[in-house]
Design a protein around this motif. Structure first.
Motif, short mmCIF file in Angstrom:
data_model
loop_
_atom_site.label_atom_id
_atom_site.label_comp_id
_atom_site.label_asym_id
_atom_site.label_seq_id
_atom_site.Cartn_x
_atom_site.Cartn_y
_atom_site.Cartn_z
N GLY A 19 10.23 14.87 21.92
CA GLY A 19 9.35 15.57 22.64
C GLY A 19 9.89 16.98 22.87
N GLU A 23 6.97 19.53 20.96
CA GLU A 23 6.11 20.04 21.96
C GLU A 23 6.27 21.76 21.35
OE1 GLU A 23 3.68 19.46 23.67
OE2 GLU A 23 3.98 17.54 23.84
N LEU A 54 1.73 12.02 18.46
CA LEU A 54 1.30 13.58 18.87
C LEU A 54 0.64 14.39 18.07
CD1 LEU A 54 4.59 14.04 21.48
CD2 LEU A 54 2.23 13.07 21.99
#
Length: 371
Positions: A19, A23, A54
């Motif tokens: 992440g 992100e 994601l």
């Protein structure tokens, strides 16, 4: 090399794995999508990373390449790395040609390295973004061949690094903490007007934070401080007995789906100091007591230092975090509105809420041939 006239630039983003890479990659993708005309954005990843879930969920095209994990220590597996790199670079170079890539943006990790090398061989310019105060191997290599190098933490030891900040979701970077406070506290079952401590240790929780906060629960709530504590979904043994009627609440949840609301509800955070966490807290002006992860190369401490040195937070070693430390250090701060406001102002001054647009400007300049 620049995008031919008549078509939007083709931007390839390489940030799979964790992440911490994904992100900021997606925050940049969102910033690029807001441009007019919007460039074509493609994300690179591997079948083993979180990006398989994601990236499509955010509406972006994901193309898979072979992973090239880099051993941290000399092992027999190190002998296999050159062959893996060659295969991954060849596959990635073919993808760049298919996508007519005008720029490759890498965020580090085992997806970025083959992307950097393939871009160099294909004559496609590279932009590097480093999230941590101590750069990893892939970005140290990428920085040597990059047209531009962006860093999150000032003073990051990376060749030609420019301080840009961490690209963040607009739900975080645009958060009005004061304006959302009432809504946020109500959403978590907290009282509207009590000082509020937010405790979290990342998506899986942190055992040392859990132990210290739970053991300090009585002292905190007796002093009128309420707590929102994300224990981690596997830590079901972390519990706090219901508070007596009229006492400050201590709310324990497995996971915080809405970090924006958690930040809006809080006056102070007790948390780890991963790069994204530090950037988010400073961007929204929420001061924190940072507890760096006690393993690794010390990057979490370095991530937090600029905010702490600016007066926007505290650092406590994991070994020194205890209920007594919380009672002696955090409790007086939480019950001093003027001191909290000062810390919050300094945290906000250290933040960079528009890093996504800053990085988007750099990427589009490089794609257009302006380096």
């Amino acid at each position: 090399m620049s995008a031919p006239t008549g078509r939007p630039p083709s931007v390839v983003l390489a940030g799979g794995g964790t992440g911490g890479h994904i992100e900021p990659m997606l925050a940049l993708a969102d910033a690029l999508r807001r441009r007019d005309p919007a460039p074509r954005v493609t994300c690179l990843g591997t079948a083993r990373g979180m990006e398989t879930r994601l990236v499509p969920a955010r509406g972006y095209d994901l193309r898979l390449i072979p992973p090239v994990p880099l051993p941290r220590k000399p092992t027999p597996d190190l002998l296999r790395v050159p062959g893996r790199v060659r295969r991954a670079v060849a596959d990635t170079r073919a993808l760049l040609a298919e996508l007519q890539a005008d720029v490759v943006v890498g965020f580090g990790g085992y997806v970025a390295l083959p992307a950097y090398l393939a871009a160099r061989r294909a004559g496609v310019p590279v932009v590097v973004h480093e999230q941590n105060a101590l750069p990893g191997l892939a970005n140290r290599i990428g920085a040597r061949i990059a047209a531009r190098v962006a860093v999150t933490v000032p003073g990051t030891p990376l060749h030609r690094g420019e301080h840009v900040g961490m690209p963040l979701r607009t739900a975080i970077s645009g958060l009005d903490r004061a304006g959302r406070r009432g809504e946020a506290r109500a959403a978590f079952g907290l009282d509207a007007d009590r000082p509020t401590l937010l405790v979290f240790g990342g998506s899986q929780g942190a055992a040392s934070l859990n132990r210290a906060a739970v053991a300090a629960a009585d002292a905190l709530t007796a002093a009128g401080v309420q707590v929102l504590h994300a224990r981690g979904p596997k830590n079901t043994d972390v519990e706090v007995p219901a508070r007596p009627a009229g006492a400050a609440p201590y709310v324990v949840v497995d996971y915080l789906e809405r970090m924006d609301l958690a930040y809006a509800a809080a006056d102070l955070a007790l948390c780890r100091s991963g790069a994204v966490t530090v950037a988010e807290l400073s961007a929204v002006g929420l001061p924190a007591a940072f507890v760096p992860l006690p393993i690794g190369n010390g990057e979490q401490r370095r991530n937090a230092l600029p905010v702490v040195e600016a007066g926007g937070g505290l650092i406590v070693d994991d070994a020194d975090l205890s209920p007594r430390w919380i009672e002696a250090t955090l409790l007086p701060l939480l019950t001093d509105p003027a001191a909290l406001a000062g810390y919050a102002a300094h945290a906000a001054a250290a933040g960079v809420p528009d890093a996504d647009d800053r990085l988007a400007d750099i990427v589009l300049e490089v794609a257009a041939g302006d380096r």
